[in-house]
Design a protein around this motif. Sequence first.
Motif, mmCIF file in Angstrom:
data_model
loop_
_atom_site.group_PDB
_atom_site.id
_atom_site.type_symbol
_atom_site.label_atom_id
_atom_site.label_comp_id
_atom_site.label_asym_id
_atom_site.label_seq_id
_atom_site.Cartn_x
_atom_site.Cartn_y
_atom_site.Cartn_z
ATOM 1 N N LYS A 25 0.833 -1.216 0.000
ATOM 2 C CA LYS A 25 0.000 0.000 0.000
ATOM 3 C C LYS A 25 0.864 1.261 0.000
ATOM 4 O O LYS A 25 1.899 1.288 0.682
ATOM 5 C CB LYS A 25 -0.935 0.000 1.210
ATOM 6 N N ILE A 67 -6.524 -6.119 2.290
ATOM 7 C CA ILE A 67 -6.344 -6.235 3.743
ATOM 8 C C ILE A 67 -7.004 -5.097 4.507
ATOM 9 O O ILE A 67 -7.017 -5.097 5.733
ATOM 10 C CB ILE A 67 -4.839 -6.300 4.117
ATOM 11 N N MET A 195 2.415 -8.303 11.743
ATOM 12 C CA MET A 195 2.848 -7.237 10.834
ATOM 13 C C MET A 195 4.355 -7.013 11.085
ATOM 14 O O MET A 195 4.991 -7.797 11.780
ATOM 15 C CB MET A 195 2.044 -5.955 11.101
ATOM 16 N N SER A 196 4.915 -5.957 10.494
ATOM 17 C CA SER A 196 6.375 -5.763 10.608
ATOM 18 C C SER A 196 6.875 -5.828 12.049
ATOM 19 O O SER A 196 7.902 -6.432 12.326
ATOM 20 C CB SER A 196 6.773 -4.413 9.998
ATOM 21 N N ARG A 211 1.254 -10.353 7.380
ATOM 22 C CA ARG A 211 1.098 -9.219 6.460
ATOM 23 C C ARG A 211 2.188 -8.202 6.787
ATOM 24 O O ARG A 211 2.108 -7.486 7.780
ATOM 25 C CB ARG A 211 -0.292 -8.583 6.642
ATOM 26 N N GLY A 213 4.626 -5.010 5.637
ATOM 27 C CA GLY A 213 4.813 -3.888 4.719
ATOM 28 C C GLY A 213 6.140 -3.198 4.906
ATOM 29 O O GLY A 213 7.094 -3.401 4.149
ATOM 30 N N SER A 214 6.235 -2.363 5.930
ATOM 31 C CA SER A 214 7.403 -1.484 6.069
ATOM 32 C C SER A 214 8.723 -2.238 6.219
ATOM 33 O O SER A 214 9.756 -1.739 5.774
ATOM 34 C CB SER A 214 7.189 -0.500 7.224
ATOM 35 N N ARG A 220 6.305 4.121 5.214
ATOM 36 C CA ARG A 220 5.385 4.825 4.310
ATOM 37 C C ARG A 220 5.375 6.312 4.650
ATOM 38 O O ARG A 220 5.652 6.690 5.781
ATOM 39 C CB ARG A 220 3.978 4.234 4.437
HETATM 40 C C1 PLP Z 1 -0.494 -1.616 6.679
HETATM 41 C C2 PLP Z 1 -1.004 -2.917 7.161
HETATM 42 C C3 PLP Z 1 -0.116 -3.968 7.442
HETATM 43 C C4 PLP Z 1 1.393 -3.863 7.314
HETATM 44 O O1 PLP Z 1 1.907 -3.008 8.265
HETATM 45 P P1 PLP Z 1 3.507 -2.880 8.504
HETATM 46 O O2 PLP Z 1 3.614 -2.438 9.895
HETATM 47 O O3 PLP Z 1 3.987 -1.881 7.512
HETATM 48 O O4 PLP Z 1 4.096 -4.218 8.279
HETATM 49 C C5 PLP Z 1 -0.664 -5.174 7.852
HETATM 50 N N1 PLP Z 1 -1.994 -5.333 8.000
HETATM 51 C C6 PLP Z 1 -2.867 -4.349 7.742
HETATM 52 C C7 PLP Z 1 -4.313 -4.601 7.926
HETATM 53 C C8 PLP Z 1 -2.399 -3.116 7.332
HETATM 54 O O5 PLP Z 1 -3.276 -2.132 7.078
#
Ligand code: PLP
Length: 224
Positions: A25, A67, A195-196, A211, A213-214, A220
Motif C-alpha cells: 500500500k 487487507i 505485521m512488521s 502481512r 509492509g514497512s 510509508r
Molecule cells: C499496513 C497494514 C499492514 C502492514 O503493516 P507494517 O507495519 O507496515 O508491516 C498489515 N496489516 C494491515 C491490515 C495493514 O493495514
Amino acid sequence: MMIKKNLSVIEKELPKHVTLVAVSKTKPASDILEAYNAGQKVFGENKIQEMVEKYNALPKDIQWHMIGHLQSNKVKYMAHFVHLIHGVDKFKTLKEINKQAKKHNRIISCLLQAKIAKEDSKFGLSFTEIENILNAEEFAELQNIKVVGFMGMATFTDNKEQLESEFSSLKTFFNKQQKRISLTNCNLKILSMGMSGDYSLAIENGCNMVRIGSAIFGNRNYNN
Ligand SMILES: *Cc1c(COP(=O)(O)O)cnc(C)c1O
C-alpha cells in the motif's frame, strides 16, 4: 535493491507453513516489480482503487489480497480478480461480496476480521459476533463466498505479554471453530496475524499468514 534484501532476510525467518503477504500500500508499481522479480507473488493493499490500478499495471500471476477496511459499494471493482479478502467485519459485506462474485462466476475467499486489540479504534468482530455469523442460516446460503479463516490486528504496543495474549486468544478461538464447523462455504485454514513489528510473536502464537509492509518496502510517507 533494498527490497530484495529485506525480503530475503524475512523469508529466512518464516517457517514453511507461513505465507507472506507483502503489503505494498502507498508504494509504486516499480517497488512491487522489484519484489515480484525476487520471487514474491502475494501482495496486500488496503484501498480498492489503488489495488485495481496496480492489478491493471502489473503481471497477472500476482495474487492480490485486500487487507483494508471494506466499503461495500466498492467491492464490485475487485470482484473479478481479488484472491483473498482479509478485512470482512460485517455480514452485509459478505452478502455484497457474494453478489459480486456470482456475477463473475467466482467463489471469493474471505477472512473474518476479529477484534483482538484492546484499544477501541480498530475494526473487527467480537468472537460472539463471528459465531453468530457462521451459525446463521442466511450465511449457509452464500454459495459464492468461502470463509477460509480469520484475521486479527494486535494493539500497537511493545508489550510482549499483551501481544501474546491477543494473538493466542484468536488462535484458541480459531482452533475451536475449526473443530466445530462443517459447512460447504466455510473451511477454516488460514489465520492471518502479524505485521512488521510483531510477526515473530504472531508466528509463535500459531498464525500461518503474516502481512508485512514497512519491513520490506521501508516506511510509508503517511500514516495508514
Ligand atoms: C499496513 C497494514 C499492514 C502492514 O503493516 P507494517 O507495519 O507496515 O508491516 C498489515 N496489516 C494491515 C491490515 C495493514 O493495514
